[in-house]
Design an enzyme around this catalytic site. Sequence first.
Site, mmCIF file in Angstrom:
data_model
loop_
_atom_site.group_PDB
_atom_site.id
_atom_site.type_symbol
_atom_site.label_atom_id
_atom_site.label_comp_id
_atom_site.label_asym_id
_atom_site.label_seq_id
_atom_site.Cartn_x
_atom_site.Cartn_y
_atom_site.Cartn_z
ATOM 1 N N ASP A 221 0.954 -1.236 0.014
ATOM 2 C CA ASP A 221 -0.117 0.014 -0.106
ATOM 3 C C ASP A 221 1.031 1.160 0.090
ATOM 4 O O ASP A 221 2.024 1.238 -0.379
ATOM 5 C CB ASP A 221 -1.008 -0.151 1.171
ATOM 6 C CG ASP A 221 -2.169 0.708 0.866
ATOM 7 O OD1 ASP A 221 -2.220 1.862 0.501
ATOM 8 O OD2 ASP A 221 -3.291 0.078 1.217
ATOM 9 N N HIS A 244 2.148 2.186 -3.235
ATOM 10 C CA HIS A 244 1.278 2.887 -3.714
ATOM 11 C C HIS A 244 1.762 4.427 -3.701
ATOM 12 O O HIS A 244 1.079 5.262 -4.018
ATOM 13 C CB HIS A 244 -0.089 2.787 -3.385
ATOM 14 C CG HIS A 244 -0.859 1.308 -3.209
ATOM 15 N ND1 HIS A 244 -2.045 0.992 -2.999
ATOM 16 C CD2 HIS A 244 -0.185 0.266 -4.074
ATOM 17 C CE1 HIS A 244 -2.303 -0.271 -3.445
ATOM 18 N NE2 HIS A 244 -1.175 -0.698 -3.997
#
Length: 403
Positions: A221, A244
Amino acid sequence: MVKYFSSLFLAVVLFLAAASPASASRPSVYRLTDYGARADPRTDSTTAFSEAWNKACSDPNPSTVYVPHGKFHLRDIEFEGPCKSNDITVHIDGTLVAPSDYSVIGNAGNWIRFNEVDGVRISGGILDGQGTGLWSCKLHGRKDCPVGARNLHITNSNNVAVDGLTSVNSQKFHIAVTGSQNVKLQHITVHAPGNSPNTDGIHVAKSSFVTVLNSTISTGDDCVSMGPGARNVWIEWVGCGPGHGISIGSLGWRFQEPGVENVTVKRVHFKETTNGLRIKTWARPSLGFVRNVLFHHVVMDGVKNPIVVDQNYCPGNKNCPSKASGIKVKDIRYKSVAGTSRSKVAVRFDCSRTNPCTEIKMHDVKLTYVGGGGRGNKKAATLCRHAKGTTSGFVTPMVRWFS
Ligand SMILES: *[C@@H]1O[C@H](CO)[C@@H](O)[C@H](O)[C@H]1NC(C)=O
Ligand SMILES: *[C@@H]1O[C@H](CO)[C@@H](O)[C@H](O)[C@H]1NC(C)=O
């Protein structure tokens, strides 16, 4: 007589040696293994760690909790303050290992938590969250998976330094800082697979004066995420990927929400991440804001979406809110950002129609589109909705601002 004086002299010397401040203030060391911990998978060292911490915490002098080499197994544990001294070091040479059965700590919120401490330094060590079982539960779309525990959570604390820590395979966020002031994280290594769900590297919210320096983050993430109330955050010399990207948000889920301001992200390198520099807000009314942000000296290496402001954030595109975002995005600077984009739209400003982004400043931004195979050097494009700003120096792709 001489003999008498010499023995008196000796006595005085011994007395001074015993009472000298150097020996009186030598920090006490509370060794985990002196409290029953053992580097052995059958021994649960949670109680031993708590006891060693309690000793250090009630010691009025500087002290160290020492974790020797080896793998120590722990359930969820809380290091509670306030403590008597504001100089406690938790020095970890070994590895702390979470239970392999994710249900043991899966609903605890945190695996290791420091709460209400002031003047604590955590140095070295590996935290192994053993998150694979929980990720696979989540990836199979099962409804009964627990939410997961953060590897390390620093809450309601002041003056905390974390240096040289490695966090691997956290069930959920690796390291989080909330409700805290003056927290310095440096030489941190975060590692989890690129497909591990919800494993943000470092998350900061409702905290001020947080710095992240010289760290390497590869995870499933955001590498670093800043939630509501993150203020005076400094991030420098960070490598991110897979992951991310570095994100401000998601913000604006709530109406009453503290803003994010004074954030500096400098000398960061993204390698094959899904996003680079991102600001994300839900399409809902909110009193929140993002302002005074500087992104400086950033390298994008095959990043899918290098620069993103997304005020219609809705991962998964299910049950998305459809109002205009109330979050006011203002004074965001991109300075010396260069590299390659894996998608054609390298710069995406999708701002709120009722609260357009203002004072976006781009100086020396150069992004090219390399396509899926990483080859070719094509022209990248910009998407610009409700964003007002200026460009200077050399900026490509070109931006057509909203007026
Ligand atoms: C951080 O990394 C940079 C570049 O490698 C180095 O020059 C700097 O001294 C490092 N700072 C710290 C505090 O380690
Ligand atoms: C902004 O944050 C930095 C640290 O991250 C701090 O040194 C500086 O004083 C802050 N500026 C303001 C105006 O608060």
